[in-house]
Design a protein around this motif. Structure first.
Motif, mmCIF file in Angstrom:
data_model
loop_
_atom_site.group_PDB
_atom_site.id
_atom_site.type_symbol
_atom_site.label_atom_id
_atom_site.label_comp_id
_atom_site.label_asym_id
_atom_site.label_seq_id
_atom_site.Cartn_x
_atom_site.Cartn_y
_atom_site.Cartn_z
ATOM 1 N N LEU A 55 0.859 -1.172 0.000
ATOM 2 C CA LEU A 55 0.000 0.000 0.000
ATOM 3 C C LEU A 55 0.903 1.232 0.000
ATOM 4 O O LEU A 55 1.851 1.311 0.790
ATOM 5 C CB LEU A 55 -0.894 0.027 1.245
ATOM 6 C CG LEU A 55 -1.810 1.242 1.358
ATOM 7 C CD1 LEU A 55 -2.926 1.159 0.319
ATOM 8 C CD2 LEU A 55 -2.391 1.335 2.759
ATOM 9 N N VAL A 56 0.620 2.171 -0.894
ATOM 10 C CA VAL A 56 1.444 3.373 -0.985
ATOM 11 C C VAL A 56 0.549 4.599 -0.814
ATOM 12 O O VAL A 56 -0.417 4.784 -1.550
ATOM 13 C CB VAL A 56 2.207 3.464 -2.322
ATOM 14 C CG1 VAL A 56 3.175 4.638 -2.303
ATOM 15 C CG2 VAL A 56 2.949 2.168 -2.620
ATOM 16 N N ILE A 57 0.896 5.394 0.176
ATOM 17 C CA ILE A 57 0.225 6.670 0.409
ATOM 18 C C ILE A 57 1.074 7.720 -0.303
ATOM 19 O O ILE A 57 2.266 7.863 -0.003
ATOM 20 C CB ILE A 57 0.126 6.984 1.918
ATOM 21 C CG1 ILE A 57 -0.515 5.821 2.680
ATOM 22 C CG2 ILE A 57 -0.590 8.307 2.143
ATOM 23 C CD1 ILE A 57 -1.918 5.464 2.280
ATOM 24 N N VAL A 58 0.480 8.427 -1.244
ATOM 25 C CA VAL A 58 1.238 9.344 -2.087
ATOM 26 C C VAL A 58 0.787 10.784 -1.865
ATOM 27 O O VAL A 58 -0.393 11.105 -2.028
ATOM 28 C CB VAL A 58 1.075 8.988 -3.588
ATOM 29 C CG1 VAL A 58 1.897 9.926 -4.461
ATOM 30 C CG2 VAL A 58 1.445 7.534 -3.846
ATOM 31 N N GLU A 59 1.721 11.613 -1.495
ATOM 32 C CA GLU A 59 1.494 13.052 -1.421
ATOM 33 C C GLU A 59 1.955 13.647 -2.744
ATOM 34 O O GLU A 59 3.050 13.340 -3.229
ATOM 35 C CB GLU A 59 2.295 13.665 -0.268
ATOM 36 C CG GLU A 59 2.202 15.154 -0.163
ATOM 37 C CD GLU A 59 0.847 15.678 0.278
ATOM 38 O OE1 GLU A 59 0.646 16.899 0.221
ATOM 39 O OE2 GLU A 59 -0.025 14.871 0.679
#
Length: 131
Positions: A55-59
């Motif tokens: 899972l990648v949280i991208v800003e």
């Protein structure tokens, strides 16, 4: 009171362009974008994506000015802490588990003279900026 009929501000337009380019970049890598602009009362996560079983949280940070050398510099420790808190809340609402979770930043630099010319945009993807 918010006027929903008023035109989109330049800042919002630039932000939307950057997020669209970032999402296209991630899907081009074979990732699945799960959510865009996920919000709750504590803030917003720009992009939540799956890179395989990670899972990648991208800003996403977008600039259409040369005033800043790298849009990533706008991601402060306070912002990263907020992202982590928001990610925990998002995860608590999901049924699926993830083998890994990572935080990335996608920096989009648009051409200052012609920001709508997305062919001239520069994208820098910084992986694993926060554990």
């Amino acid at each position: 009171m918010t006027d929903t009929n008023r035109p989109q501000t330049r800042r919002a337009h630039i932000g939307r362009l950057g997020e669209d380019l970032a999402a296209d970049h991630l899907t081009g890598l074979g990732w699945t974008v799960l959510h865009r602009n996920w919000r709750n009362r504590y803030g917003e996560l720009d992009i939540i994506a799956a890179d395989g079983s990670t899972l990648v949280i991208v800003e996403v940070k977008t600039r259409a000015s040369q005033m800043y050398s790298d849009p990533t510099l706008a991601v402060t420790p306070t912002k990263l802490t907020r992202m982590r808190r928001l990610a925990q809340i998002w995860l608590s609402e999901q049924e699926r588990g993830w083998s890994q979770i990572r935080f990335d930043v996608v920096a989009v630099q648009l051409d200052s003279a012609t920001p709508d010319d997305v062919a001239r945009a520069e994208i820098r993807h910084h992986t694993g900026v926060f554990a």
